[in-house]
Scaffold this motif. Structure first.
Motif, short mmCIF file in Angstrom:
data_model
loop_
_atom_site.label_atom_id
_atom_site.label_comp_id
_atom_site.label_asym_id
_atom_site.label_seq_id
_atom_site.Cartn_x
_atom_site.Cartn_y
_atom_site.Cartn_z
N PHE A 217 0.81 -1.23 0.00
CA PHE A 217 0.00 0.00 0.00
C PHE A 217 0.84 1.27 0.00
CE2 PHE A 217 -2.74 -3.30 1.83
CZ PHE A 217 -3.84 -3.18 1.00
N ALA B 1 2.83 4.58 -1.02
CA ALA B 1 2.69 5.56 -2.11
C ALA B 1 4.08 6.11 -2.41
CB ALA B 1 1.74 6.68 -1.70
N GLU B 2 4.35 6.37 -3.67
CA GLU B 2 5.65 6.92 -4.03
C GLU B 2 5.80 8.31 -3.43
OE1 GLU B 2 6.54 6.42 -8.22
OE2 GLU B 2 5.61 4.43 -8.14
N LYS C 155 -6.79 -4.98 -2.30
CA LYS C 155 -5.80 -4.07 -2.90
C LYS C 155 -6.43 -3.29 -4.06
CE LYS C 155 -2.24 -1.97 -4.29
NZ LYS C 155 -1.66 -0.82 -3.59
N LEU D 221 -9.51 5.14 -3.51
CA LEU D 221 -8.67 6.34 -3.41
C LEU D 221 -8.84 7.19 -4.68
CD1 LEU D 221 -5.43 4.80 -1.86
CD2 LEU D 221 -6.87 6.54 -0.80
N ILE E 57 -10.54 11.19 -5.71
CA ILE E 57 -9.95 12.26 -6.53
C ILE E 57 -10.91 12.61 -7.67
CG2 ILE E 57 -7.95 12.96 -7.91
CD1 ILE E 57 -6.34 10.81 -6.36
N PHE F 44 -6.94 13.01 0.53
CA PHE F 44 -7.24 12.65 -0.86
C PHE F 44 -8.42 13.40 -1.44
CE2 PHE F 44 -5.03 9.38 -3.31
CZ PHE F 44 -3.90 9.32 -2.53
N LEU F 45 -8.52 14.68 -1.07
CA LEU F 45 -9.58 15.52 -1.65
C LEU F 45 -8.96 16.75 -2.30
CD1 LEU F 45 -12.40 15.35 1.07
CD2 LEU F 45 -12.34 14.22 -1.16
N GLN F 46 -7.72 16.61 -2.76
CA GLN F 46 -7.05 17.74 -3.40
C GLN F 46 -7.38 17.70 -4.90
OE1 GLN F 46 -4.90 20.28 -2.18
NE2 GLN F 46 -4.95 20.97 -4.32
N PHE G 39 -5.38 12.48 -11.73
CA PHE G 39 -4.39 11.61 -11.09
C PHE G 39 -3.54 10.91 -12.14
CE2 PHE G 39 -8.34 8.94 -11.12
CZ PHE G 39 -7.91 7.88 -11.90
N GLY G 40 -2.29 10.64 -11.75
CA GLY G 40 -1.39 9.87 -12.61
C GLY G 40 -0.80 8.74 -11.79
N PHE H 155 -3.15 3.61 -10.32
CA PHE H 155 -4.59 3.85 -10.21
C PHE H 155 -5.33 3.44 -11.49
CE2 PHE H 155 -4.63 7.37 -6.70
CZ PHE H 155 -4.44 6.39 -5.75
N PHE I 88 4.61 12.47 -11.78
CA PHE I 88 3.15 12.35 -11.60
C PHE I 88 2.68 12.92 -10.28
CE2 PHE I 88 2.01 8.89 -8.65
CZ PHE I 88 3.21 8.23 -8.48
N GLU J 24 2.92 19.25 -8.07
CA GLU J 24 2.81 20.15 -6.91
C GLU J 24 4.11 20.26 -6.11
OE1 GLU J 24 1.95 17.08 -7.13
OE2 GLU J 24 1.54 16.10 -5.23
N ARG K 154 -2.52 22.46 -10.02
CA ARG K 154 -2.46 21.83 -8.69
C ARG K 154 -3.02 22.73 -7.60
NH1 ARG K 154 -1.40 16.32 -8.45
NH2 ARG K 154 -0.09 15.77 -10.20
#
Ligand SMILES: NC(=O)C1=CN([C@@H]2O[C@H](COP(=O)(O)OP(=O)(O)OC[C@H]3O[C@@H](n4cnc5c(N)ncnc54)[C@H](O)[C@@H]3O)[C@@H](O)[C@H]2O)C=CC1
Ligand SMILES: O=C(O)[C@H]1O[C@H](OP(=O)(O)OP(=O)(O)OC[C@H]2O[C@@H](n3ccc(=O)[nH]c3=O)[C@H](O)[C@@H]2O)[C@H](O)[C@@H](O)[C@@H]1O
Length: 464
Positions: free
Chosen positions: A161, A163-164, A219, A226, A230, A264-266, A271-272, A276, A337, A416, A442
């Motif tokens: 799970f 995130a980068e 997963k 998520l 977005i 996660f409401l930005q 999304f990239g 996803f 991304f 961003e 962004r």
């Protein structure tokens, strides 16, 4: 028997950081990460790691050569291991049945076949890659069909799970670790052994065990939900732009409801990232295969809104610039991304760059972490209407934001990165063509300050 030796097939964004943290937290376990790509392994063994991830360098440096090894000798690593992670890529199929939607499991299958060919002792095989539901069954079939006498396998699902950009933190302080396995004595024992590895640093209460298929589906469900958030806020950003509401205020108001939550409401240009889209497409394909068209359609909308958002943003740029970009210089800030990574897979910047090039613009790109070669490769791989000899001279990559924006008609913020917030926009403005535009994909810069300087400013989810 406690795990003494771990092998990981796949030294990518997941295999590398995950195994580095395991090695850090489990000094008595030898961890060997292998890959088919000798170049990638050489980079893991060098001073410049193949991926940029905050905190990763320190973790690797403290364990490499002690209990953490990066190697191209796949056979030896498998032979030695008690537990093997399969952490290979699972891209969307590019051709054949399910093209453009189904997950391509050729690398997972390849990994299972190598394990079966090489193994001479019992192994716990752990599916770390994100896979369709029941993929563990296919892995099991390959292993059993090629099993040497006396060698037993247990297959577990242990999706990742992280995130980068925050991978090390996500691994060190995981909300939960999920382990799926067979409800048999051998299955439960294997779950317990993998669990004991994580228990070196993750509280036992955060290690959740369940049946294999639930784990695999969880997963896909997590990524789908998520991304859905977005797309939900991005869909509302269009309503905000049409009405005068501000999407950040709406997100704050909605997120204060503890049942909804603020993360996660930005709103964004879309999304990239490598997962996803591919994971939702995979879910859509599974639903269609299961004859659940309504469910498939529901999740497909998350992708459709993302495409809509990217197109809405670029259309706004083109329309604002008198509906023609021919002969104009447009500066793109950010190619990754998201911030804090050098990864460009499925980056919205690629879509933006391609669209602006197709409109005849010349583009100048600056990103603090993405290499020039990567940018050219991404543009060459995206379907650009014009041939390479026509668009390539119209692209330049810059090593600082000031030279990048000099002489441009517009700046388009696609990633961003924090550094974009505090640039000297007065200086930038003075060296741009007029009227000078900023398109903030962004919603991160101080729009009022930019307006005061003289910029024409447009952003996502609010009218200025
Ligand atoms: N990138 C991310 O943030 C996350 C990715 N995932 C999932 O984890 C999996 C891996 O993703 P990434 O690490 O991003 O991919 P990646 O493309 O960075 O790395 C995969 C690596 O596996 C290697 N490989 C392929 N077949 C192999 C084999 N048979 N033996 C040894 N190496 C082999 C490839 O050469 C490549 O270096 C995917 O299923 C992805 O969906 C899950 C959570 C987060
Ligand atoms: O399976 C995976 O690969 C991973 O996918 C995502 O992680 P990642 O893609 O690395 O990064 P995110 O932080 O999720 O961002 C994805 C995209 O959504 C965008 N985003 C994110 C959050 C937000 O509020 N708005 C928004 O536009 C980001 O800018 C980025 O382009 C998930 O967050 C991880 O939990 C998951 O393990």
């Amino acid at each position: 028997m406690p795990i003494k030796n771990i092998c990981c097939l796949g030294a990518g964004y997941v295999g590398g950081p995950t195994c580095s943290v395991i090695a850090l937290k489990c000094p008595e376990i030898k961890v060997t990460v292998v890959d088919l790509s000798k170049d990638r392994i050489a980079q893991w063994n060098s001073d410049k790691l193949p991926i940029y991830e905050p905190g990763l360098d320190d973790v690797v440096k403290s364990c490499r050569g002690k209990n953490l090894f990066f190697s191209s000798d796949i056979t030896s690593a498998i032979l030695e291991a008690d537990l093997i992670f399969i952490s290979v890529n699972t891209p969307t199929k590019a051709f054949g049945n399910g093209k453009g939607r189904a997950a391509d499991l050729k690398y997972v299958e390849g990994a299972a076949r190598i394990i079966a060919d090489v193994s001479k002792s019992d192994k716990i095989v752990v599916e770390k890659s994100t896979v369709p539901v029941r993929a563990a069954e296919s892995i099991s079939n390959i292993l059993i069909a090629n099993q040497r006498p006396g060698v037993a396998y247990q297959i577990l699902s242990n999706p990742e799970f992280l995130a980068e950009g925050s991978a090390i933190n996500d691994l060190l302080y995981a909300d939960r670790v999920l382990i799926g396995g067979e409800d048999t004595p051998a299955g439960r024992a294997a779950i317990e052994e993998l669990s004991s590895v994580y228990q070196h640093w993750i509280p036992k209460t955060n290690i959740v065990t369940m049946n294999t298929w639930s784990s695999e589906l969880s997963k896909l469900a997590a990524n789908a939900m998520l991304a859905q958030r977005i797309s939900s806020i991005n869909s509302l950003s269009a309503v905000c732009e049409a009405t005068g509401a501000d999407v950040s205020e709406v997100a704050r108001a909605v997120g204060l409801d503890s049942r909804i939550g603020s993360k996660f409401l930005q709103a964004s240009v879309g999304f990239g990232g490598s997962c996803f889209q591919k994971d939702i497409l995979n879910l859509v394909y599974i639903c269609e295969s299961l004859n659940l068209p309504e469910v498939a359609k529901y999740w497909q909308q998350v992708i459709d809104i993302n495409e809509y958002q990217k197109t809405r943003f670029t259309t706004k740029i083109i329309e604002s610039c008198f509906n023609t970009l021919s002969g104009k210089n447009i500066c793109i800030f950010g190619f990754a991304f998201k911030k804090n990574t050098g990864d460009t897979r499925e980056s919205p910047s690629i879509f933006v760059a391609k669209t602006l090039l197709d409109e005849g613009a010349s583009i100048r790109i600056y990103d603090p972490k993405v290499e020039q070669n990567q940018i050219y490769e991404d543009l060459a791989n995206s379907v650009i209407c014009t041939p390479p000899e026509e668009w390539r001279p119209r692209v330049s990559v810059h090593s600082d934001p000031y030279s990048c924006s000099e002489g441009c008609h517009a700046i388009v913020i696609c990633t961003e990165w924090d550094e974009f917030i505090n640039l000297d926009y007065q200086k930038i403005y003075s060296e741009m063509m007029k009227p000078a535009y900023v398109f903030d994909g962004r919603k991160i810069v101080d729009h009022q300050a930019l307006l005061k300087i003289g910029f024409h400013v447009q952003t996502i989810g609010m009218r200025l």
